[in-house]
Motif scaffolding. Structure first.
Motif, mmCIF file in Angstrom:
data_model
loop_
_atom_site.group_PDB
_atom_site.id
_atom_site.type_symbol
_atom_site.label_atom_id
_atom_site.label_comp_id
_atom_site.label_asym_id
_atom_site.label_seq_id
_atom_site.Cartn_x
_atom_site.Cartn_y
_atom_site.Cartn_z
ATOM 1 N N PRO A 94 0.840 -1.201 0.000
ATOM 2 C CA PRO A 94 0.000 0.000 0.000
ATOM 3 C C PRO A 94 0.877 1.254 0.000
ATOM 4 N N ASP A 95 0.996 1.898 -1.148
ATOM 5 C CA ASP A 95 1.818 3.106 -1.256
ATOM 6 C C ASP A 95 1.015 4.326 -0.804
ATOM 7 N N LYS A 96 0.198 4.885 -1.697
ATOM 8 C CA LYS A 96 -0.552 6.091 -1.323
ATOM 9 C C LYS A 96 -2.051 5.995 -1.561
ATOM 10 N N TYR A 97 -2.455 5.221 -2.563
ATOM 11 C CA TYR A 97 -3.854 5.261 -2.986
ATOM 12 C C TYR A 97 -4.576 3.913 -2.883
ATOM 13 N N ALA A 98 -3.905 2.901 -2.376
ATOM 14 C CA ALA A 98 -4.462 1.546 -2.389
ATOM 15 C C ALA A 98 -5.780 1.441 -1.615
ATOM 16 N N VAL A 99 -5.840 2.039 -0.456
ATOM 17 C CA VAL A 99 -7.070 1.956 0.340
ATOM 18 C C VAL A 99 -8.222 2.640 -0.384
ATOM 19 N N GLU A 100 -7.960 3.800 -0.981
ATOM 20 C CA GLU A 100 -8.996 4.512 -1.726
ATOM 21 C C GLU A 100 -9.445 3.694 -2.936
ATOM 22 N N GLY A 118 7.032 -5.502 0.319
ATOM 23 C CA GLY A 118 7.416 -5.515 1.728
ATOM 24 C C GLY A 118 7.904 -4.189 2.258
ATOM 25 N N HIS A 119 8.548 -3.380 1.399
ATOM 26 C CA HIS A 119 9.058 -2.099 1.901
ATOM 27 C C HIS A 119 7.937 -1.092 2.145
ATOM 28 N N PHE A 120 6.704 -1.456 1.747
ATOM 29 C CA PHE A 120 5.534 -0.630 2.073
ATOM 30 C C PHE A 120 4.804 -1.166 3.311
ATOM 31 N N LEU A 121 5.413 -2.108 4.002
ATOM 32 C CA LEU A 121 4.748 -2.737 5.158
ATOM 33 C C LEU A 121 5.580 -2.618 6.434
ATOM 34 N N GLU A 122 6.306 -1.533 6.558
ATOM 35 C CA GLU A 122 7.208 -1.371 7.698
ATOM 36 C C GLU A 122 6.615 -0.565 8.844
ATOM 37 N N THR A 123 5.794 0.415 8.547
ATOM 38 C CA THR A 123 5.263 1.286 9.600
ATOM 39 C C THR A 123 3.898 0.788 10.073
ATOM 40 N N GLN A 126 1.184 1.728 7.556
ATOM 41 C CA GLN A 126 1.175 0.897 6.350
ATOM 42 C C GLN A 126 0.544 -0.470 6.629
ATOM 43 N N LYS A 127 0.876 -1.032 7.768
ATOM 44 C CA LYS A 127 0.289 -2.318 8.149
ATOM 45 C C LYS A 127 -1.225 -2.192 8.330
ATOM 46 N N LYS A 128 -1.640 -1.083 8.915
ATOM 47 C CA LYS A 128 -3.069 -0.830 9.117
ATOM 48 C C LYS A 128 -3.794 -0.736 7.782
ATOM 49 N N GLN A 129 -3.153 -0.091 6.801
ATOM 50 C CA GLN A 129 -3.760 0.049 5.483
ATOM 51 C C GLN A 129 -3.946 -1.313 4.810
ATOM 52 N N LEU A 130 -2.917 -2.154 4.875
ATOM 53 C CA LEU A 130 -3.042 -3.477 4.252
ATOM 54 C C LEU A 130 -4.139 -4.292 4.937
ATOM 55 N N LYS A 131 -4.201 -4.211 6.257
ATOM 56 C CA LYS A 131 -5.229 -4.935 6.996
ATOM 57 C C LYS A 131 -6.616 -4.437 6.616
ATOM 58 N N GLU A 132 -6.755 -3.136 6.414
ATOM 59 C CA GLU A 132 -8.044 -2.572 6.028
ATOM 60 C C GLU A 132 -8.476 -3.090 4.657
ATOM 61 N N SER A 166 5.925 -12.830 2.519
ATOM 62 C CA SER A 166 4.875 -13.761 2.973
ATOM 63 C C SER A 166 4.776 -13.734 4.490
ATOM 64 N N ASP A 167 5.921 -13.650 5.169
ATOM 65 C CA ASP A 167 5.929 -13.568 6.636
ATOM 66 C C ASP A 167 5.256 -12.280 7.101
ATOM 67 N N GLN A 168 5.571 -11.168 6.437
ATOM 68 C CA GLN A 168 4.969 -9.884 6.807
ATOM 69 C C GLN A 168 3.455 -9.920 6.640
ATOM 70 N N ILE A 169 3.010 -10.422 5.493
ATOM 71 C CA ILE A 169 1.578 -10.462 5.216
ATOM 72 C C ILE A 169 0.856 -11.336 6.229
ATOM 73 N N GLU A 170 1.442 -12.484 6.546
ATOM 74 C CA GLU A 170 0.814 -13.373 7.535
ATOM 75 C C GLU A 170 0.708 -12.700 8.896
ATOM 76 N N GLU A 171 1.735 -11.972 9.274
ATOM 77 C CA GLU A 171 1.710 -11.269 10.563
ATOM 78 C C GLU A 171 0.602 -10.219 10.615
ATOM 79 N N ILE A 172 0.338 -9.587 9.475
ATOM 80 C CA ILE A 172 -0.632 -8.488 9.436
ATOM 81 C C ILE A 172 -2.070 -8.986 9.287
ATOM 82 N N ILE A 173 -2.308 -9.933 8.378
ATOM 83 C CA ILE A 173 -3.694 -10.349 8.098
ATOM 84 C C ILE A 173 -4.016 -11.754 8.601
ATOM 85 N N GLY A 174 -3.007 -12.474 9.099
ATOM 86 C CA GLY A 174 -3.275 -13.787 9.679
ATOM 87 C C GLY A 174 -3.252 -14.945 8.708
#
Length: 282
Positions: A94-100, A118-123, A126-132, A166-174
């Motif tokens: 999720p860079d800037k517009y993915a949630v929208e 993965g470099h968009f999933l560090e903060t 950013q993690k909140k956006q992917l989960k949303e 894959s590890d990052q995504i699993e940590e964020i969305i389960g």
């Protein structure tokens, strides 16, 4: 006279004893007929809970309707399934517009795969956006950590680029991603093997234009995605066909054009395929 009185008293005593000496079987029968409110707490604890003894129904997983072919098109698994479909995919999220963009698709009742870097999933944000995005019902795919050209990396580096995400995504969305897209569409034998070991389907694309400079324009991009033609980049023929796999990115111009792209494809009689119906690796 005394004998008569004595006999009468004896009869009365015996009668009284007979009334109080109720058979055990009758007492059991009375207990069996008691309501739950009449049953003592100790007796209730000894009785099995009906909900505990009944087996819970198992959820039935929807049977897949499509598969990803070797040329990245989406193909029905059997006759009778709509062939005139296209798959929407959005990279670099999720860079800037993915949630929208996800909200736009949600309003249009359209599904897509969002491929995460993965470099968009560090903060935390950013993690909140992917989960949303995931909680809106969209599938999250793996697009490597740094978007590097895998053909320029060692096997160890390729593994790290893929597995880390894959590890990052699993940590964020389960859950771990089930689709993998290599940056620039360039896989290696090793990256294909890693994706297979991670139970991910390889996902390339059939056309996309929003990363070419002439199509960083809402009107031109909309027309190119609807027609499949990109004359400014020497594609003067249509790449739009049943099963087309459409590549888009988390970009401002794509975000603004997205609703018109979907509506334009629908006007041409195309259905946006639900990626949940695409066969994955079990």
């Amino acid at each position: 006279m005394k004998k008569v009185i004595t006999i009468l008293m004896l009869i009365l005593v015996l009668a009284a004893c007979g009334e109080s000496a109720q058979p055990v079987s009758e007492k059991q029968s009375e207990n069996e007929n008691q309501t739950p409110e009449q049953t003592s707490g100790e007796e209730r604890e000894q009785q099995p809970n009906q909900q505990d003894t009944e087996s819970k129904p198992t959820e039935k997983k929807e049977e897949p309707k499509y598969k990803v072919s070797d040329d990245a098109t989406i193909v029905p698994l059997k006759e009778g399934i709509n062939e005139k479909v296209v798959l929407l995919t959005i990279d670099d999220v999720p860079d800037k517009y993915a949630v929208e963009m996800a909200k736009t698709l949600k309003k249009l009742n359209v599904q897509a795969i969002f491929f995460a870097n993965g470099h968009f999933l560090e903060t935390p944000e950013q993690k909140k956006q992917l989960k949303e995005i995931h909680e809106m019902g969209f599938i999250i795919g793996n697009h490597t950590y740094s978007h590097a050209n895998l053909t320029t990396l060692s096997e160890k580096e390729q593994t790290e680029e893929i597995v880390k995400v894959s590890d990052q995504i699993e940590e964020i969305i389960g859950e771990r991603p089930k689709f993998f897209r290599a940056p620039h569409g360039m896989n290696t034998d090793h990256s294909k093997q890693v994706a297979k070991e991670e139970n991910m389907v390889l996902m390339n694309w059939t056309y996309g234009y929003d990363y070419f400079e002439p199509y960083m324009n809402v009107e031109k991009l909309t027309n190119a995605m609807i027609t499949g033609e990109g004359p400014e980049v020497d594609i003067d023929y249509s790449l739009l066909k049943p099963g087309a796999n459409l590549l888009m990115h988390d970009r401002e111009w794509t975000n603004k054009a997205l609703a018109d792209i979907v509506n334009g494809l629908r006007d041409k009689g195309y259905e946006m395929v639900d990626p949940h119906q695409i066969k994955t690796i079990d």
